[in-house]
Scaffold this active site. Structure first.
Site, short mmCIF file in Angstrom:
data_model
loop_
_atom_site.label_atom_id
_atom_site.label_comp_id
_atom_site.label_asym_id
_atom_site.label_seq_id
_atom_site.Cartn_x
_atom_site.Cartn_y
_atom_site.Cartn_z
CD GLU A 5 -1.44 -0.37 3.62
OE1 GLU A 5 -1.99 0.67 4.01
OE2 GLU A 5 -1.71 -1.50 4.05
CB CYS A 53 -2.26 -5.02 6.24
SG CYS A 53 -1.87 -3.37 6.86
CG HIS A 112 -1.99 -7.52 10.03
ND1 HIS A 112 -0.83 -7.00 9.50
CD2 HIS A 112 -2.83 -6.46 10.24
CE1 HIS A 112 -0.96 -5.68 9.38
NE2 HIS A 112 -2.16 -5.34 9.82
#
Length: 390
Positions: A79, A111, A233
């Site tokens: 990103e 993400c 994550h």
């Protein structure tokens, strides 16, 4: 056919700032950063490092000549893209000297996109068993100096080679995923820095995890007892813990203690790097694989991927025989040792030293950037990259 992660490598830029010192400079109790958020250090990218160079440096350490010939698909999740049109993967493909008869594509969904790349890679290998796929997650997380999100910044990249008969982690096919259109985190095209509704984003991260975990159990009949570890994550390391503890009571005390211990192992690297968006989950996986001394071949690892906006996925892998032999532990230890700590004042100076936004040409000073691959400047609106070892 067995398909999964055959190789994995990591790269962080050469500078970092100590989070305790940053907290003190901001008039904040250091425990808020080191315990409340769960970060010890924040990797800092100089102007000579961008998503492309971070990605190429991460991949450079793991691919060999055979890989260069067999990789016919490069999937770059980021990103922090540098061009609205040209894929960052094309730059990386060239910098690494890969087989020209290849596809190279950039993927975007906050993400989550590196996970999308892995799933696409599995399909490609299933159709082309002798091929290999390079999947990369690379980002520079920026929220601005003195902002609420400053402590969750970072920079780095994780590169993976996906192939049949993988040496590290066989990826299973029973993943579960969920999409919902929300505004918890976003970065408009006109903004260098991201915007985030922090409380809402935390809630959605956990909600998505619970949804895909419940769906996974429903589909497979598996429980927490089937897993040696769960990796998350980690925009900041306390976030994954918040999600994990919502399901811990499903396991016995022994299972709970095992998962808690292995979670702490999985975040050691992340605590020293910070948020790298698309690569954060895979940095957690790498930390788990390289830092643990108890998980055996044949055991199952669960992975939770989340990308704001939002997409979440839970998927699983099985550790392969002698997986430790195929990791680059010494190289990553040296990477951490070789980084330079900078003062808060120097960090602010590096952070504010950005590329021209008006298209002006510039030649960058690279003497202070020891990285093999770096950005040397901009000329005629084109970024100029250098691979020192080619």
């Amino acid at each position: 056919m067995n398909i999964g992660i055959d190789k994995i490598g990591f790269f962080a830029p050469p500078y970092y700032v100590d989070m305790t010192k940053l907290a003190e400079a901001r008039g904040v109790d250091p425990d808020k950063f080191t315990i409340g958020i769960g970060q010890d250090e924040m990797a800092l990218a100089p102007v000579t490092q961008d998503a492309v160079t971070l990605a190429a440096n991460a991949a450079l350490q793991i691919i060999d000549e055979e890989d260069k010939e067999k990789i016919d698909l490069v999937l770059f999740g980021t990103e922090s893209g540098i061009d609205h049109s040209k894929s960052a993967a094309v730059y990386v493909h060239n910098l690494l000297g890969l087989n020209p008869y290849a596809r190279s594509v950039e993927l975007k969904q906050a993400c989550y996109s590196a996970t999308a790349g892995i799933q696409m890679a599995k399909g490609h290998i299933a159709l082309n068993p002798d091929s290999k796929v390079l999947v990369i997650g690379a980002d520079i997380a920026r929220y601005g100096l003195g902002t609420p999100g400053e402590a969750t910044q970072g920079a780095g990249a994780v590169a993976m080679v996906i192939s049949k008969d993988p040496k590290l982690l066989l990826l299973e096919n029973d993943s579960t995923y969920f999409t919902n259109d929300i505004m918890d985190f976003w970065r408009p095209l006109y903004s260098e820095n991201a915007y985030v509704d922090g409380k809402f984003s935390n809630e959605q991260y956990i909600l998505f995890f619970n949804k895909v975990w419940e769906k996974y159990k429903e589909r497979t009949g598996r429980t927490l007892a089937d897993f040696a570890a769960l990796c998350f994550h980690t925009p900041y390391t306390k976030m994954g813990w918040k999600a994990l503890r919502t399901i811990l009571e499903e396991g016995t005390e022994e299972v709970q203690e095992k998962l808690k211990a292995n979670y702490q192992t999985s975040i050691r690297y992340n605590r020293r790097v910070g948020n790298i968006y698309t690569g954060s989950l895979y940095l957690s996986l790498l930390s788990l694989l390289e830092e643990n001394d108890t998980i055996q071949a044949g055991e199952k690892i669960g992975l939770y991927s989340y990308g704001s906006g939002a997409v979440g996925e839970f998927f699983t892998g099985i550790l392969q025989p002698d997986y430790k032999k195929y990791l680059h532990i010494n190289r990553h230890e040296e990477l951490f040792r070789s980084r330079e700590e900078v003062s808060v004042e120097k960090y602010e100076e590096i952070f504010q030293n950005t590329l021209p936004s008006d298209g002006a040409s510039i030649e960058l000073e690279s003497d202070n950037d020891p990285s093999p691959i770096y950005l040397s400047g901009i000329q005629d609106h084109k970024r100029i990259y250098v691979n020192r070892i080619r």
